[in-house]
Design a protein around this motif. Structure first.
Motif, PDB file in Angstrom:
ATOM      1  N   ALA A 100       0.829  -1.196   0.000  1.00 16.01           N
ATOM      2  CA  ALA A 100       0.000   0.000   0.000  1.00 16.01           C
ATOM      3  C   ALA A 100       0.870   1.254   0.000  1.00 16.01           C
ATOM      4  N   LEU A 101       1.964   1.193   0.775  1.00 11.15           N
ATOM      5  CA  LEU A 101       2.866   2.335   0.848  1.00 11.15           C
ATOM      6  C   LEU A 101       3.472   2.616  -0.531  1.00 11.15           C
ATOM      7  N   LEU A 102       3.861   1.545  -1.220  1.00  9.50           N
ATOM      8  CA  LEU A 102       4.440   1.706  -2.551  1.00  9.50           C
ATOM      9  C   LEU A 102       3.438   2.376  -3.498  1.00  9.50           C
ATOM     10  N   GLN A 217      -4.696  13.377   2.233  1.00 17.27           N
ATOM     11  CA  GLN A 217      -5.015  12.567   1.065  1.00 17.27           C
ATOM     12  C   GLN A 217      -4.188  11.279   1.078  1.00 17.27           C
ATOM     13  N   PHE A 218      -2.947  11.375   1.529  1.00 17.75           N
ATOM     14  CA  PHE A 218      -2.072  10.202   1.570  1.00 17.75           C
ATOM     15  C   PHE A 218      -2.703   9.120   2.435  1.00 17.75           C
ATOM     16  N   ALA A 219      -3.196   9.511   3.609  1.00 14.10           N
ATOM     17  CA  ALA A 219      -3.806   8.523   4.503  1.00 14.10           C
ATOM     18  C   ALA A 219      -5.053   7.913   3.878  1.00 14.10           C
ATOM     19  N   VAL A 221      -5.819   7.669   0.651  1.00 11.83           N
ATOM     20  CA  VAL A 221      -5.477   6.826  -0.498  1.00 11.83           C
ATOM     21  C   VAL A 221      -4.821   5.528  -0.040  1.00 11.83           C
ATOM     22  N   MET A 222      -4.035   5.600   1.023  1.00 14.12           N
ATOM     23  CA  MET A 222      -3.384   4.388   1.511  1.00 14.12           C
ATOM     24  C   MET A 222      -4.439   3.394   2.000  1.00 14.12           C
ATOM     25  N   GLY A 223      -5.492   3.906   2.624  1.00 13.76           N
ATOM     26  CA  GLY A 223      -6.593   3.033   3.025  1.00 13.76           C
ATOM     27  C   GLY A 223      -7.198   2.330   1.819  1.00 13.76           C
ATOM     28  N   ILE A 224      -7.397   3.092   0.751  1.00 12.01           N
ATOM     29  CA  ILE A 224      -7.953   2.504  -0.471  1.00 12.01           C
ATOM     30  C   ILE A 224      -6.989   1.465  -1.035  1.00 12.01           C
ATOM     31  N   ALA A 225      -5.697   1.794  -1.005  1.00  9.67           N
ATOM     32  CA  ALA A 225      -4.692   0.880  -1.555  1.00  9.67           C
ATOM     33  C   ALA A 225      -4.720  -0.451  -0.814  1.00  9.67           C
ATOM     34  N   ILE A 226      -4.853  -0.404   0.498  1.00 15.87           N
ATOM     35  CA  ILE A 226      -4.907  -1.641   1.280  1.00 15.87           C
ATOM     36  C   ILE A 226      -6.129  -2.459   0.882  1.00 15.87           C
ATOM     37  N   ALA A 227      -7.253  -1.767   0.724  1.00 14.09           N
ATOM     38  CA  ALA A 227      -8.483  -2.458   0.356  1.00 14.09           C
ATOM     39  C   ALA A 227      -8.361  -3.088  -1.021  1.00 14.09           C
ATOM     40  N   ILE A 228      -7.834  -2.352  -1.986  1.00 18.12           N
ATOM     41  CA  ILE A 228      -7.730  -2.866  -3.358  1.00 18.12           C
ATOM     42  C   ILE A 228      -6.762  -4.039  -3.420  1.00 18.12           C
ATOM     43  N   GLN A 229      -5.654  -3.881  -2.720  1.00 18.54           N
ATOM     44  CA  GLN A 229      -4.658  -4.944  -2.737  1.00 18.54           C
ATOM     45  C   GLN A 229      -5.256  -6.224  -2.151  1.00 18.54           C
ATOM     46  N   ALA A 230      -5.970  -6.094  -1.047  1.00 17.01           N
ATOM     47  CA  ALA A 230      -6.622  -7.257  -0.451  1.00 17.01           C
ATOM     48  C   ALA A 230      -7.670  -7.814  -1.408  1.00 17.01           C
ATOM     49  N   GLY A 231      -8.375  -6.916  -2.098  1.00 20.75           N
ATOM     50  CA  GLY A 231      -9.400  -7.352  -3.033  1.00 20.75           C
ATOM     51  C   GLY A 231      -8.831  -8.178  -4.173  1.00 20.75           C
ATOM     52  N   PHE A 280      -7.666   8.698  11.015  1.00 22.82           N
ATOM     53  CA  PHE A 280      -6.511   9.581  11.167  1.00 22.82           C
ATOM     54  C   PHE A 280      -6.640  10.780  10.230  1.00 22.82           C
ATOM     55  N   ALA A 281      -6.948  10.464   8.957  1.00 23.08           N
ATOM     56  CA  ALA A 281      -7.086  11.547   7.968  1.00 23.08           C
ATOM     57  C   ALA A 281      -8.218  12.491   8.360  1.00 23.08           C
TER      58      ALA A 281
END
Lengths: 609, 313, 286
Positions: A100-102, A217-219, A221-231, A280-281
């Motif tokens: 997600a960080l990447l 926005q970073f926080a 988007v990172m939440g979204i990234a975690i969700a998509i990656q898991a998806g 957090f965001a």
């Protein structure tokens, strides 16, 4: 207020940091902010310490111990291949977070740099990048990810990098809008005139403004990234060789009937992480918005606090110039208006105003900014902004105390009995409806007349207020008419339901001088014609001299002097009124010519620092 | 208005052209040995070569691209490499299913978000806090987790709905309704969260505008001001979010269809890309892209209606 | 006669209008003006007259499409960014809005040292200069460490003046610097402008919509209308006995703060407008 701000930034050179640490400190005091930061901290810790927390290899399959319940060897049991769930969960944290960080970093890099350049240089940059952005936005993200997988193979890192590109618009748009807004700020122009280079301006003035929104926005988007990656992993489209939360979900979902508890752990991990990031965001945004609000309030407070409140001071009352047999229409008595602050304190802006307006009289309420003149006007109409209320006093209008009327009854008074002319003509018309419909609607409702009748009357009114082509203006939208025309429309609206009293809040302040003269003529003409009373709020003595029978001078929420206009202009008695008159420039001496002083200038120039 | 629509359609077509070109070239780069994948380990080297020959894979990429483009322009998208089913058939039978779910979710979330958002903006206080918490949770928790949760609770434990499967609307309307309820619910929650924030924010913004005070001063009722004037002004930004959400829902449908075993575009997208079925993937890219272009155009036209300033002559 | 510091000759500024093949908007249609060292030239006009654009053109912030701006004998209307930067030591600005002209996240010292850093003044020197500047505009030296939001509009305007003075320029473009201020604050800030001019000999191009403000401060006054200068001359004359019909209308439109004389002025104004209508009518007949 000055002190606290000074304490927080003792070293002027570290102001940038001071603003940051200020925010960090407030985040620690914000319950949601603190909780989310603790959770995020624990998750990061779990990721770092995963190899220490569990000795078991997350990839070690054991066919003899599949789908086992919790035991000493496997605290959370085992999955369908007999792998240790706890070990997979902990190691999965590493991959999920890193992935997600990447993705988010890629998105932020592309988006922020693109947004800064496009926003600052506009032209060429802007059109190309905005086209690219809309192209990316037009793609259903998951389809692209699927396509990328087909091309690049199932790599976690590749997928997240592609995902980063897809999410770059989120940062681009944010940065772009912020930059365009800041670019037009005068301090950027001032920096340019001071000879500061482009890069310096971007770094110093623009980045400092967009930094906080980017972190938020970073926080998100990172939440979204975690969700998509898991998806992706959940669909079985990810890299099956690494232990990720998504892969665990995939395995657990397939065995949901046999071992439903398996799905709990990875679900919890994903939900907890993304919720913590979003909270957090959110908390950060709340704190930022709050600091923006205090800024505005301070501005208001600063102006009002300029002079100390002299409670109990009697206003200077001038004697009537002749006998006035007109009846009182409006009697305001000891009116106190205040705003409830978040900390429970009431901030008073009007400190006991008493005021009388007779039938057919034009009464001027004059004062400088923060004197409470507009607040007084709004409270007569009971149209104070959120948080404001009448704290004490009465507003007697034609036998009724408006301060204690129910909302429903007050609604009947507005428009029909007391109406209002605002200061800014352009912002006081609803941009989405035609001028005509906004004029006809209140008449239809208040006077109960038909739509056709209302339109006829509206056209007559438009003609009366001096609009050259009423039909065309009736059909126009607010943005299609000039400021002067819009103010005429608003005046037409104010007199449309034949009120007894018109409250005009700085009705000419936003207009050019020549238009102001025309509007003053119009107001005077209408007043004579309709015999209506006008309470006019203004800071301009010329407007008062032009229009008013009587004047009340306000300062710090109190009336300091009141009486017939001619009497006050001839003989101002309160020191404050005298100061105001002294500051008037009209009729003052002109500067004169330069010539005789020119030599002196050149002589002194060498001596000055 | 008409000129604007035509201009947008032309730029939409250009966009589709660019997207499809990029997609085609990328997919070809990573195609590998297609014949081998189709025939599996049973195929001999000769049959694999023959298959590749039949599919025209020995031609240069550009030739094949123009071949595909010529077909696409005339409405011929080719046939799936794996099932031989014509692409337009394969997609059209599933498009209706996905659109039903996505449009359903858009309507549900648009309506609920508006109701909640206006409520929160007007009441403020606890109502506002509640809506904000719902919004953050709905936004943060991935849709597929919500879907899994819904299946567990309402299908596996309460048995209100069947956990998987899809009933055609023509077969039984109630059956269809029951089969799409959970998928739509799963998709809507995230969308509601996103839209409600925007609705709440723009209603609060609009309520702070000067003209609201002026309308109040004319004796208009609060309900009339909110539902006629404020909502129309707040509608623009909310619609933009709705459009973005629609595209998001199209993507979200992929996962939700997988969970509920619904034969829609999502399901076919997963299988086609996993197999590397180029004609089918290209068809999907085009269809999804076209939907997005059309939705954005519609939204812009509605925006023009709502906001006279944005109206194009 | 002293040599002119700034000479604007037949200046034209055009802003591109969005849209394909649209005609650009002509904000200035051939404007000529000159300013002598130590002089204050007032520029009066209503919104849309081009007065602000003229100020921005002198600052290099507006696209000059024709004519010339000469400063101390050198053409500066078409300078590249780099060459323009050198001019920052000679020409400075004070803007109208005291709230957006200072970066809210920088301290006063940081804002004031910005022009100094560009000219590579060492930081202890810059610090000393900042205290001196604050003193010059009548603010306490401990103001340096504070943020703009802690100051009132009038104080911010003083800070903006201090920033403009930092490099000891010879010309300051003042774009409506007092129109956002209250009456009493306005008078004090105007006095400050006057004092500074008398002490340093800096020249002002003073843009305002208010005839009375301009009259108070300007040696000479130019009146702008629809992108052109319609009247230019000695301050007292232009602001009390103007020749151009527009200036006459402008003068009589501003209400005087005296009910009796305002009644008179109102009558004068309607007479003037009737008379001008008459003239226009005759002109169109002939």
């Amino acid at each position: 207020m000055t002190e606290s701000a000074l304490n927080l930034s003792p070293d002027p050179a570290s102001e940038q940091r001071a603003v940051g640490s200020h925010l960090a400190r407030r985040m620690l005091r914000n319950a949601t902010g603190l909780a989310s930061m603790i959770v995020l901290g624990l998750i990061v810790l779990a990721a770092i310490l995963a190899p220490l927390l569990t000795q078991t290899d997350p990839a070690l399959a054991d066919v003899r111990s599949i789908l086992q319940p919790s035991s000493a060897a496997h605290p959370l049991g085992t999955d369908s291949a007999g792998r240790d769930v706890l070990a997979r969960l902990l190691h999965g944290t590493r991959y999920s977070i890193a992935g997600a960080l990447l993705g988010t970093t890629v998105a932020a890099m592309i988006g922020v740099i693109g947004g800064l350049l496009a926003g600052y240089y506009q032209k060429g940059f802007e059109s190309v990048s905005s086209w690219l952005v809309s192209a990316i936005m037009a793609l259903p993200g998951i389809v692209v990810l699927l396509a990328a997988r087909a091309v690049l193979g199932p790599s976690l890192w590749m997928a997240m990098a592609v995902f980063g590109v897809l999410l770059a618009p989120a940062f681009y748009r944010l940065t772009y809008t912020a930059v365009v807004n800041v670019r037009h700020e005068l301090f950027v122009d001032a920096a340019r005139v001071s000879g500061v280079g482009d890069l310096s301006i971007i770094g110093r003035h623009i980045l400092s403004v967009v930094r906080a929104p980017i972190i938020i926005q970073f926080a998100f988007v990172m939440g979204i990234a975690i969700a998509i990656q898991a998806g992706l992993d959940f669909l079985g489209l990810g890299d099956q060789s690494v232990p990720t939360w998504g892969n665990m979900l995939n395995d657990a979902f397939a065995r949901m009937y046999k071992s439903p508890v398996l799905i709990v752990w990875p679900s919890l991990a994903v939900a907890l992480t993304s919720t913590a990031l979003a909270l957090f965001a959110n908390a950060l945004r709340d704190e930022l918005e709050r600091s923006g609000k205090t800024k505005k309030r301070r501005r208001l407070a600063g102006a009002a606090a300029a002079a100390p409140v002299l409670a109990g001071e009697e206003a200077v009352v001038h004697a009537e110039l002749g006998e006035d047999t007109r009846a009182d229409l409006l009697t305001v008595d000891s009116l106190v208006v205040g705003y409830d602050q978040p900390d429970g304190i009431l901030k008073q802006v009007v400190n006991g105003v008493s005021l009388r307006v007779k039938r057919g009289e034009v009464h001027g309420l004059i004062g400088e900014s923060g004197s409470g003149k507009t607040q007084t006007a709004w409270s007569i109409l009971r149209l104070l902004p959120d948080g404001g209320r009448i704290v004490a006093g009465t507003v007697n209008f034609d036998g009724k105390d408006l301060a204690h009327l129910s909302d429903k009854e007050m609604q009947k008074v507005r428009g029909r009995r007391i109406s209002y002319i605002p200061q800014e003509p352009m912002s006081n018309l609803d941009p989405s409806f035609t001028v005509g419909s906004q004029l006809a609607e209140p008449m239809r409702l208040a006077l109960g007349i038909s739509a056709a009748e209302a339109k006829k009357r509206a056209l007559e009114l438009l003609a009366r207020v001096g609009i050259p082509n009423p039909e065309r203006t009736y059909a126009a939208y607010p943005h299609e008419v000039s400021g002067g025309m819009a103010q005429r429309v608003l005046i037409a609206g104010a007199v449309s339901c034949e009120p007894d009293l018109v409250i005009a809040d700085e009705p000419t302040t936003a207009l050019d001088v020549t238009v102001q003269a025309e509007i003053l003529d119009l107001l005077r003409g209408l007043q004579k014609e309709l015999g209506v009373s006008i309470l006019i709020v203004t800071h301009n003595f010329g407007v008062v001299a032009d229009l008013c029978d009587r004047v009340s001078v306000m300062r710090s929420g109190l009336i300091v002097e009141t009486g017939p206009a001619r009497s006050i202009f001839a003989d101002p008695r309160h020191p404050y009124t005298q100061d105001l008159f002294a500051a008037i420039l009209e009729d003052g001496a002109a500067r004169g010519q330069l010539d005789h002083s020119a030599d002196r200038h050149t002589a002194t120039q060498g001596v000055t620092p | 208005m008409i000129r604007f629509t035509i201009r947008r359609l032309v730029s939409g077509v250009i966009l589709l052209f660019v997207i499809s070109s990029v997609a085609f070239l990328l997919l070809n780069l990573g195609a590998g040995n297609v014949g081998r994948r189709i025939l599996g380990p049973q195929g001999t080297a000769d049959t694999v070569a023959l298959k590749n020959e039949q599919l025209g894979l020995n031609e240069p990429v550009l030739t094949r691209y123009f071949e595909w483009l010529r077909g696409a322009v005339t409405g011929d998208f080719g046939a799936s490499w794996f099932t031989n089913q014509p692409v337009d058939q394969a997609i059209s039978s599933r498009l209706a299913v996905t659109l039903a779910i996505v449009i359903g979710a858009t309507l549900v979330s648009g309506f609920l978000a508006t109701v909640l958002g206006v409520w929160a903006a007007r009441r403020r206080g606890w109502a506002d806090k509640l809506v904000q918490v719902i919004a953050v949770l709905g936004f943060a928790i991935p849709g597929f987790l919500i879907a899994i949760f819904l299946v567990n609770v309402f299908a596996l434990n309460l048995h209100w709905f069947k956990p998987t499967g899809y009933v055609q609307m023509g077969t039984s309307f109630t059956g269809w309704l029951s089969s799409v309820t959970l998928p739509i619910a799963a998709l809507s929650i995230g969308a509601i969260a996103a839209i409600v924030q925007q609705v709440r924010g723009s209603v609060i913004d609009a309520l702070r505008q000067d003209w609201v005070r002026t309308l109040r001063s004319r004796g208009l009722s609060e309900n009339r001001i909110v539902f006629k004037h404020v909502l129309r002004n707040a509608g623009g930004p909310a619609l933009s979010v709705l459009a973005v959400q629609f595209i998001g829902l199209l993507g979200g449908a992929v996962i939700v269809e997988q969970i509920f075993a619904i034969p829609g575009l999502g399901q076919i997208s997963v299988s086609a890309t996993a197999q590397g079925d180029l004609p089918l993937v290209m068809g999907l890219v085009l269809v999804m892209g076209a939907i997005v272009v059309i939705v954005n155009l519609l939204i812009d036209l509605i925006q023009g209606f709502l906001n006279p300033k944005a109206r194009v002559s | 006669m002293t040599e002119s510091l700034l000479v604007i000759d037949n200046l034209e500024v055009e802003y591109p209008v969005k849209g394909f093949r649209r005609k650009p908007f002509r904000a200035l249609k051939g404007v000529s003006l000159d300013i002598k060292p130590g002089e204050c030239v007032g520029l009066v006009g209503e919104s849309g007259s081009g007065k602000t654009t003229l100020g921005r053109a002198v600052l290099g912030l507006a696209p000059v499409t024709g004519g010339s701006i000469t400063f101390k004998g050198a053409e500066i209307g078409h300078l590249k960014r780099r060459a323009r930067r050198a001019l920052s030591e000679e020409i400075q600005v004070v803007f109208q809005d005291p709230y957006s002209s200072l970066n809210p996240s920088l301290t006063i010292e940081q804002s004031l040292t910005e022009p100094l850093r560009v000219t590579k003044v060492s930081s202890p020197d810059a610090s000393r200069r900042v205290r001196m500047l604050l003193d010059q505009v009548g603010l306490p030296s401990n103001a340096a460490d504070r943020l703009p939001r802690e100051f009132s509009g009038g104080q911010r305007q003083r800070i903006a003046i201090a920033r403009a003075l930092a490099l000891s320029p010879q010309l300051i473009v003042c774009d409506e610097p007092v129109s956002a201020l209250d009456l009493s604050t306005q008078a004090r800030v105007l006095d400050l402008f006057k004092d500074i001019q008398e002490a340093t000999g800096v020249a002002y191009l003073f843009v305002s919509h208010d005839l009375a403000v301009v009259r108070h401060l300007s040696h000479r006054v130019a009146v702008m209308y629809h992108g052109e200068i319609v009247e230019y001359g000695e301050g007292d004359k232009v602001t009390s006995d103007p020749e151009h019909p527009y200036t006459q209308r402008l003068l009589l439109a501003a209400p005087v703060p005296d009910p009796i004389r305002q009644e008179q002025r109102r009558a004068d104004r309607s007479r003037l407008i009737e008379a001008q209508k008459e003239i226009d009518l005759q002109a169109s007949v002939h």
